[in-house]
Scaffold this active site. Sequence first.
Site, PDB file in Angstrom:
ATOM      1  N   HIS A 122       0.810  -1.217   0.000  1.00  0.00           N
ATOM      2  CA  HIS A 122       0.000   0.000   0.000  1.00  0.00           C
ATOM      3  C   HIS A 122       0.847   1.272   0.000  1.00  0.00           C
ATOM      4  O   HIS A 122       1.905   1.350   0.607  1.00  0.00           O
ATOM      5  CB  HIS A 122      -0.929   0.016   1.224  1.00  0.00           C
ATOM      6  CG  HIS A 122      -0.203  -0.083   2.534  1.00  0.00           C
ATOM      7  ND1 HIS A 122       0.288   1.009   3.203  1.00  0.00           N
ATOM      8  CD2 HIS A 122       0.126  -1.151   3.294  1.00  0.00           C
ATOM      9  CE1 HIS A 122       0.870   0.634   4.323  1.00  0.00           C
ATOM     10  NE2 HIS A 122       0.792  -0.688   4.403  1.00  0.00           N
ATOM     11  N   ASP A 123       0.369   2.254  -0.767  1.00  0.00           N
ATOM     12  CA  ASP A 123       0.934   3.606  -0.793  1.00  0.00           C
ATOM     13  C   ASP A 123       2.332   3.675  -1.391  1.00  0.00           C
ATOM     14  O   ASP A 123       3.043   4.670  -1.201  1.00  0.00           O
ATOM     15  CB  ASP A 123       0.936   4.225   0.613  1.00  0.00           C
ATOM     16  CG  ASP A 123      -0.447   4.211   1.248  1.00  0.00           C
ATOM     17  OD1 ASP A 123      -1.329   4.929   0.757  1.00  0.00           O
ATOM     18  OD2 ASP A 123      -0.652   3.454   2.217  1.00  0.00           O
ATOM     19  N   GLY A 140       5.207  -0.952   2.653  1.00  0.00           N
ATOM     20  CA  GLY A 140       4.359   0.192   2.388  1.00  0.00           C
ATOM     21  C   GLY A 140       5.117   1.506   2.283  1.00  0.00           C
ATOM     22  O   GLY A 140       6.197   1.677   2.830  1.00  0.00           O
TER      23      GLY A 140
END
Length: 263
Positions: A122-123, A140
């Site tokens: 994520h991200d 992440g």
Amino acid sequence: MDSLRHPTAIIHPNARLADDVSVGPYSIIGEHVEIGAGSVIGPHVVVDGHTTIGKGNRIFQFSSIGEIPQDKKYKGEPTRLIIGDNNTIRESCTLNLGTIQDGGVTSIGNDNWIMAYVHVAHDCHIADHNVIANSVQFAGHVTVGSHTLIGGMSGIHQFVRIGDFAMIGFQTRLSQDLPPFVTAVGNPAEAKGPHQEGPRRAGYSAQRLDMIKQMYRTLYRAGSSFDTAKKEIEALRGQATDADADIENMLTFLSHASRGIVR
């Protein structure tokens, strides 16, 4: 159109696929997915979440694209995954949505070559023209520039940044930022020299290649402190006109190195 989409594929009626998108056997395309012209989704691929995939991408079998993040803080928010154009994503890759704790977006740019078993958490933000070898694992919030080479089975710590034209050797553990044009290898990673082959293939002049060497020597071999090295790199401005953009690239990267850099 029907001939491009296997009858065993499950495509949500609200998904938006360009007319010439191919979807292979047993693949699943979710409600909030958008896929651009000329893209090919192989067999046994799941594309879900608020995922936008651009033009001319090819995604191979058993990949999971746009699934929820592996983050206990995630509570079902409509975060996104955005993939640009002309990327190759090989077998069994996992690319997750973003989280609201960051910008809510995971992004992949254009013309990336992502080999099998790569995980993009994520991200993360991966720019353009990168080659990411088998089984690389991005935690992440990682940021990757353009034209990097990342060796197989390497692990990238969360929040790490990787600069343009950086190169990471096989099985490297990267827990600090890696500046542009630097080659690193090892567990933990250590700087091993300037990366010049990638810039050379990209058409860099001899002056620009010499400047990459000089910036590397200033940052790693002159024995200067980090702050002194930055000032010495600043002083290189104007010595080779076509290299000033590379100097600014390096200085901008170093000015945001809150985790420290690979030394």
